[in-house]
Design an enzyme around this catalytic site. Structure first.
Site, PDB file in Angstrom:
ATOM      1  N   GLY A  15      43.088  29.421  56.325  1.00 56.17           N
ATOM      2  CA  GLY A  15      43.023  28.140  55.626  1.00 56.17           C
ATOM      3  C   GLY A  15      41.733  27.395  55.985  1.00 56.17           C
ATOM      4  CD  GLN A  16      40.395  22.632  52.980  1.00 54.09           C
ATOM      5  OE1 GLN A  16      39.257  22.202  52.810  1.00 54.09           O
ATOM      6  NE2 GLN A  16      41.458  21.903  52.708  1.00 54.09           N
ATOM      7  CG  ASP A  43      56.185  34.146  57.476  1.00 55.84           C
ATOM      8  OD1 ASP A  43      56.206  32.910  57.643  1.00 55.84           O
ATOM      9  OD2 ASP A  43      56.853  34.714  56.600  1.00 55.84           O
ATOM     10  CB  ILE A  44      54.727  29.682  61.258  1.00 54.12           C
ATOM     11  CG1 ILE A  44      54.733  28.872  59.966  1.00 54.12           C
ATOM     12  CG2 ILE A  44      53.317  29.915  61.784  1.00 54.12           C
ATOM     13  CD1 ILE A  44      54.260  27.429  60.161  1.00 54.12           C
ATOM     14  CG  ASP A 109      47.038  11.085  53.858  1.00 60.75           C
ATOM     15  OD1 ASP A 109      46.761  12.247  54.196  1.00 60.75           O
ATOM     16  OD2 ASP A 109      47.046  10.712  52.665  1.00 60.75           O
ATOM     17  CE1 TYR A 132      51.812  18.990  52.894  1.00 59.04           C
ATOM     18  CE2 TYR A 132      51.299  16.656  52.670  1.00 59.04           C
ATOM     19  CZ  TYR A 132      51.022  17.893  53.214  1.00 59.04           C
ATOM     20  OH  TYR A 132      49.966  18.040  54.084  1.00 59.04           O
ATOM     21  CE  LYS A 136      51.823  18.370  57.624  1.00 61.30           C
ATOM     22  NZ  LYS A 136      51.401  19.714  58.125  1.00 61.30           N
ATOM     23  CD1 TRP A 157      43.010  11.871  50.977  1.00 63.03           C
ATOM     24  CD2 TRP A 157      41.121  10.840  50.355  1.00 63.03           C
ATOM     25  NE1 TRP A 157      43.347  10.747  50.242  1.00 63.03           N
ATOM     26  CE2 TRP A 157      42.216  10.102  49.852  1.00 63.03           C
ATOM     27  CE3 TRP A 157      39.830  10.389  50.090  1.00 63.03           C
ATOM     28  CZ2 TRP A 157      42.051   8.934  49.105  1.00 63.03           C
ATOM     29  CZ3 TRP A 157      39.665   9.222  49.348  1.00 63.03           C
ATOM     30  CH2 TRP A 157      40.767   8.512  48.859  1.00 63.03           C
TER      31      TRP A 157
HETATM   32  N1  LIG Z   1      44.428  19.591  52.825  1.00 64.67           N
HETATM   33  C1  LIG Z   1      44.544  18.269  53.088  1.00 64.67           C
HETATM   34  O1  LIG Z   1      44.003  17.406  52.370  1.00 64.67           O
HETATM   35  C2  LIG Z   1      45.313  17.808  54.299  1.00 64.67           C
HETATM   36  C3  LIG Z   1      45.360  16.454  54.586  1.00 64.67           C
HETATM   37  C4  LIG Z   1      46.046  16.047  55.719  1.00 64.67           C
HETATM   38  C5  LIG Z   1      46.657  16.996  56.542  1.00 64.67           C
HETATM   39  N2  LIG Z   1      46.614  18.293  56.227  1.00 64.67           N
HETATM   40  C6  LIG Z   1      47.284  19.252  57.112  1.00 64.67           C
HETATM   41  O2  LIG Z   1      46.309  20.008  57.813  1.00 64.67           O
HETATM   42  C7  LIG Z   1      46.777  21.339  58.024  1.00 64.67           C
HETATM   43  C8  LIG Z   1      45.717  22.333  57.611  1.00 64.67           C
HETATM   44  O3  LIG Z   1      45.337  22.069  56.287  1.00 64.67           O
HETATM   45  P1  LIG Z   1      44.373  23.042  55.486  1.00 64.67           P
HETATM   46  O4  LIG Z   1      43.794  22.229  54.393  1.00 64.67           O
HETATM   47  O5  LIG Z   1      43.503  23.808  56.422  1.00 64.67           O
HETATM   48  O6  LIG Z   1      45.463  24.026  54.860  1.00 64.67           O
HETATM   49  P2  LIG Z   1      45.220  25.298  53.940  1.00 64.67           P
HETATM   50  O7  LIG Z   1      43.778  25.488  53.617  1.00 64.67           O
HETATM   51  O8  LIG Z   1      46.231  25.225  52.844  1.00 64.67           O
HETATM   52  O9  LIG Z   1      45.640  26.476  54.948  1.00 64.67           O
HETATM   53  C9  LIG Z   1      46.944  26.689  55.339  1.00 64.67           C
HETATM   54  C10 LIG Z   1      47.085  28.156  55.646  1.00 64.67           C
HETATM   55  O10 LIG Z   1      48.445  28.402  56.055  1.00 64.67           O
HETATM   56  C11 LIG Z   1      48.859  29.582  55.411  1.00 64.67           C
HETATM   57  N3  LIG Z   1      50.312  29.676  55.375  1.00 64.67           N
HETATM   58  C12 LIG Z   1      51.178  29.269  54.405  1.00 64.67           C
HETATM   59  N4  LIG Z   1      52.440  29.572  54.757  1.00 64.67           N
HETATM   60  C13 LIG Z   1      52.377  30.169  55.966  1.00 64.67           C
HETATM   61  C14 LIG Z   1      53.334  30.728  56.847  1.00 64.67           C
HETATM   62  N5  LIG Z   1      54.643  30.736  56.534  1.00 64.67           N
HETATM   63  N6  LIG Z   1      52.920  31.244  58.031  1.00 64.67           N
HETATM   64  C15 LIG Z   1      51.613  31.270  58.349  1.00 64.67           C
HETATM   65  N7  LIG Z   1      50.655  30.787  57.551  1.00 64.67           N
HETATM   66  C16 LIG Z   1      51.033  30.233  56.370  1.00 64.67           C
HETATM   67  C17 LIG Z   1      48.217  29.521  54.045  1.00 64.67           C
HETATM   68  O11 LIG Z   1      48.221  30.795  53.430  1.00 64.67           O
HETATM   69  P3  LIG Z   1      48.265  30.869  51.807  1.00 64.67           P
HETATM   70  O12 LIG Z   1      47.043  30.146  51.336  1.00 64.67           O
HETATM   71  O13 LIG Z   1      48.252  32.344  51.548  1.00 64.67           O
HETATM   72  O14 LIG Z   1      49.537  30.194  51.398  1.00 64.67           O
HETATM   73  C18 LIG Z   1      46.817  29.053  54.435  1.00 64.67           C
HETATM   74  O15 LIG Z   1      46.001  30.138  54.824  1.00 64.67           O
HETATM   75  C19 LIG Z   1      48.105  21.438  57.280  1.00 64.67           C
HETATM   76  O16 LIG Z   1      49.150  21.277  58.207  1.00 64.67           O
HETATM   77  C20 LIG Z   1      48.118  20.254  56.358  1.00 64.67           C
HETATM   78  O17 LIG Z   1      49.416  19.779  56.135  1.00 64.67           O
HETATM   79  C21 LIG Z   1      45.944  18.747  55.125  1.00 64.67           C
END
Ligand SMILES: NC(=O)c1ccc[n+]([C@@H]2O[C@H](COP(=O)([O-])OP(=O)(O)OC[C@H]3O[C@@H](n4cnc5c(N)ncnc54)[C@H](OP(=O)(O)O)[C@@H]3O)[C@@H](O)[C@H]2O)c1
Length: 304
Positions: A15-16, A43-44, A109, A132, A136, A157
């Site tokens: 992921g990002q 897989d968590i 947020d 969602y 969280k 964001w």
């Molecule tokens: N994106 C935002 O704007 C944002 C804002 C605030 C907080 N956050 C939080 O920050 C964290 C990281 O965000 P991010 O943007 O880096 O997320 P992301 O790019 O969506 O990456 C999440 C990763 O987790 C993987 N995943 C999904 N289900 C899983 C499972 N059961 N076991 C293991 N891995 C799994 C996804 O795989 P797939 O892609 O194959 O599903 C993806 O590679 C998250 O907890 C998110 O809630 C995000």
């Protein structure tokens, strides 16, 4: 003589934030060794796999970046969202408790309803409005109960050059829709994945040096904007690399005129003072990070 590197197990490593952590460690820190496990390797939601991963790697820390982050899809795929975002965190917290491993976890947020225009502090109670956000918030509550040595870092964001995020979706929409509609009554701060990776690693290093500062913190990029302002900055950056964006104009719309499946907070503003006062970590401006993320989306121009 140098000591042993700090060993950190990272979930959701494709992921990002997972990718950004790997980039940061590769470029700056031989003091840290990452065990970066993508979804395909861990897989968590699988309790036994989580237990096995902890037993096999015995890390000094675990950083959970895995998540189900499609806010609209969560409304129709509630079971899946809860399985990953809440029950996955339960699995990790229980395994961390068993193997005595502290855990850093990213939250959002979206645990707030967005009514505080002046911003949310860590003392404010969660009041999520959608599936969602609720997943969280419940994960946070579980982690606080199950594992005293935790850090919950809420952010907003998130963007990078990879995966699914607002920068990439805005650029894609801008090539299909002119004028590009952008919501101007939602406020918050964009945060680059590389920046949040910097913060996570700095926190781990201080914990490792003995800081006894477990708990919940906020971090987002410096400078509050609206989604309209963020969109404007994205298009401006894209114009530096791709002439197709020269003609794109933006039109401000209200959230009410831009309906989405899930309700979104109108204020995503996170007050980040606690992180500064506890760890000395300052917010960095998001605009230079945006410039770099957009640059990376375009192949390098050959020298003329
Ligand atoms: N994106 C935002 O704007 C944002 C804002 C605030 C907080 N956050 C939080 O920050 C964290 C990281 O965000 P991010 O943007 O880096 O997320 P992301 O790019 O969506 O990456 C999440 C990763 O987790 C993987 N995943 C999904 N289900 C899983 C499972 N059961 N076991 C293991 N891995 C799994 C996804 O795989 P797939 O892609 O194959 O599903 C993806 O590679 C998250 O907890 C998110 O809630 C995000």
């Amino acid at each position: 003589m140098f000591g042993q590197p700090i060993r950190i197990l990272v979930t959701g490593a494709e992921g990002q934030v997972g990718q950004a952590l790997q980039e940061r460690v590769a470029e700056q820190s031989s003091a840290i060794e990452l065990i970066a496990l993508p979804y395909s390797r861990l897989d968590i939601t699988d309790t036994q796999s989580v237990q096995r991963a902890l037993a096999e790697h015995l890390p000094d820390y675990l950083i959970n970046t895995a998540g189900f982050n499609d806010v609209d899809k969560a409304e129709t795929e509630q079971e899946r969202c809860v399985a990953v975002n809440r029950e996955g965190v339960r699995n990790l917290a229980e395994a961390c408790a068993e193997f005595n491993v502290p855990m850093l976890h990213l939250s959002s947020d979206y645990v707030f309803d967005g009514h505080y225009a002046s911003g949310y502090t860590e003392q404010d109670d969660g009041a999520p409005t959608g599936v969602y956000g609720a997943s969280k918030w419940e994960a946070e509550e579980l982690l606080r109960q199950l594992l005293p040595r935790h850090i919950i870092l809420r952010t907003s964001w998130l963007f990078s050059e990879c995966c699914t995020n607002y920068v990439r979706s805005t650029l894609a929409r801008a090539l299909q829709q002119n004028p590009l509609l952008a919501v101007d009554d939602r406020r918050g701060s964009p945060t680059s994945a590389l920046d949040i990776a910097r913060v996570l690693l700095a926190v781990v290093q201080q914990l490792h040096n003995g800081a006894d500062a477990w708990g919940t913190y906020h971090y987002s990029g410096a400078e509050i904007s609206t989604l309209y302002g963020f969109s404007e900055a994205i298009i401006e950056e894209a114009r530096q690399h791709d002439e197709r964006f020269a003609e794109v104009t933006l039109k401000a719309v209200a959230s009410a005129d831009y309906p989405t499946v899930a309700q979104r907070p109108s204020s995503s503003i996170l007050v980040c003072r606690k992180l500064l006062h506890t760890f000395g970590i300052r917010q960095r401006p998001w605009r230079p990070e945006l410039s770099e993320a957009v640059r990376r989306l375009y192949p390098a121009q050959p020298d003329s």
